[in-house]
Design an enzyme around this catalytic site. Sequence first.
Site, PDB file in Angstrom:
ATOM      1  N   GLU A 168      33.437 -11.934  28.285  1.00 29.17           N
ATOM      2  CA  GLU A 168      32.237 -12.583  28.843  1.00 29.17           C
ATOM      3  C   GLU A 168      32.531 -14.031  29.225  1.00 29.17           C
ATOM      4  O   GLU A 168      33.521 -14.613  28.797  1.00 29.17           O
ATOM      5  CB  GLU A 168      31.086 -12.542  27.841  1.00 29.17           C
ATOM      6  CG  GLU A 168      31.443 -12.896  26.403  1.00 29.17           C
ATOM      7  CD  GLU A 168      31.983 -14.281  26.190  1.00 29.17           C
ATOM      8  OE1 GLU A 168      31.429 -15.225  26.797  1.00 29.17           O
ATOM      9  OE2 GLU A 168      32.952 -14.428  25.422  1.00 29.17           O
ATOM     10  N   GLU A 310      36.219 -14.416  27.112  1.00 30.19           N
ATOM     11  CA  GLU A 310      36.843 -13.849  28.314  1.00 30.19           C
ATOM     12  C   GLU A 310      37.443 -12.463  28.092  1.00 30.19           C
ATOM     13  O   GLU A 310      37.951 -11.849  29.016  1.00 30.19           O
ATOM     14  CB  GLU A 310      37.950 -14.762  28.872  1.00 30.19           C
ATOM     15  CG  GLU A 310      37.541 -16.166  29.202  1.00 30.19           C
ATOM     16  CD  GLU A 310      38.705 -17.027  29.704  1.00 30.19           C
ATOM     17  OE1 GLU A 310      39.821 -16.494  29.879  1.00 30.19           O
ATOM     18  OE2 GLU A 310      38.495 -18.234  29.914  1.00 30.19           O
TER      19      GLU A 310
END
Length: 344
Positions: A168, A310
């Site tokens: 994310e 991420e």
Amino acid sequence: MLTPTIQTTRSEALAAELDRAINNKTKPLGSLGALETLAKQLGLIQNTRQISIREPAILVFAADHGVVAEGISAYPQDVTWQMVENFLAQGAAINVFASQNNCALYVVDAGVNHDFGPRDGLIDRKLAKGTQNFAQQAAMSNTCCTAALEAGKALAADLKGNVVGFGEMGIGNTTAAAALMHKLTGIPVAECVGAGTGLSPEGILHKQRVIEAAVAKHADAVTPFDILATFGGLEIAMMAGAMLKAAELRKVLLIDGFIVTSALLVAARMQPAILDYCVFSHCSNEQGHQKMLDALQARPLLNLGLRLGEGTGCALALPLLHAAANFVNQMATFESAQVSEKSE
């Protein structure tokens, strides 16, 4: 909204077969430690002794959060779209780690406050330019939250491989994740809130107070869906939907850090059997992640002090999945190698 029905992976017969296969490899009993546990889990997920890691992919969901208006982040909101540009330019840590592990990477705009236009490598599922400020009102309407869940399910259904990692990007999303954690576990807010992108102790205390006031304001949010709609983010809701569908399709779910685990927490409250499909890549250095893992009775593979997000933890853990599958498939047995077994 129809929540996928997720079947448990529990099978006493297959579990016994996998135990025999693992224990008969040319090694002392249990000597591959967590890799043995992982191999057995992969076999149960895939319902076979012939474990495979096929076309793994990581989905990175990006969105903005209205609660940044409360001054809860060390970075401005523009960093969300700037980091999406960095992903698209192959310049982020997740690009490096996914590439080195031959893992497909998909970047999803779930609700970034920026107009990217049509872009190669960007999956546009923007539902809004970020959530509302949950310190003042619910982050999402029920309609918007349902749309995010459904969009995530559709993305997971389109993936070809059998391993899905989740990452994310979204300035303010540790605040949303901490609020979700508190509401779904009952752990005090002070134990859920951390530095995020690098807040000072004063900043962490301010974030804590913002969440506590919001929780008091929205005390009527009690179901997992209502909690997600009230405190979550578009990327968190979309991740939760993708997780639910991936588990329904018996894919391995590779879980990253604090924010990704908060999405799983929501999904697990909706469908507890989803946890059978989850491999927890690492324990984040973000305050609260270990307690969130404890609440899920999860044992992460790695503890590297990461707090980047991420999906980086997923990419770094992927070689361990390959190792677990490969030793089951390729390692000799005592019989085939003509090695004497342990004496009684």
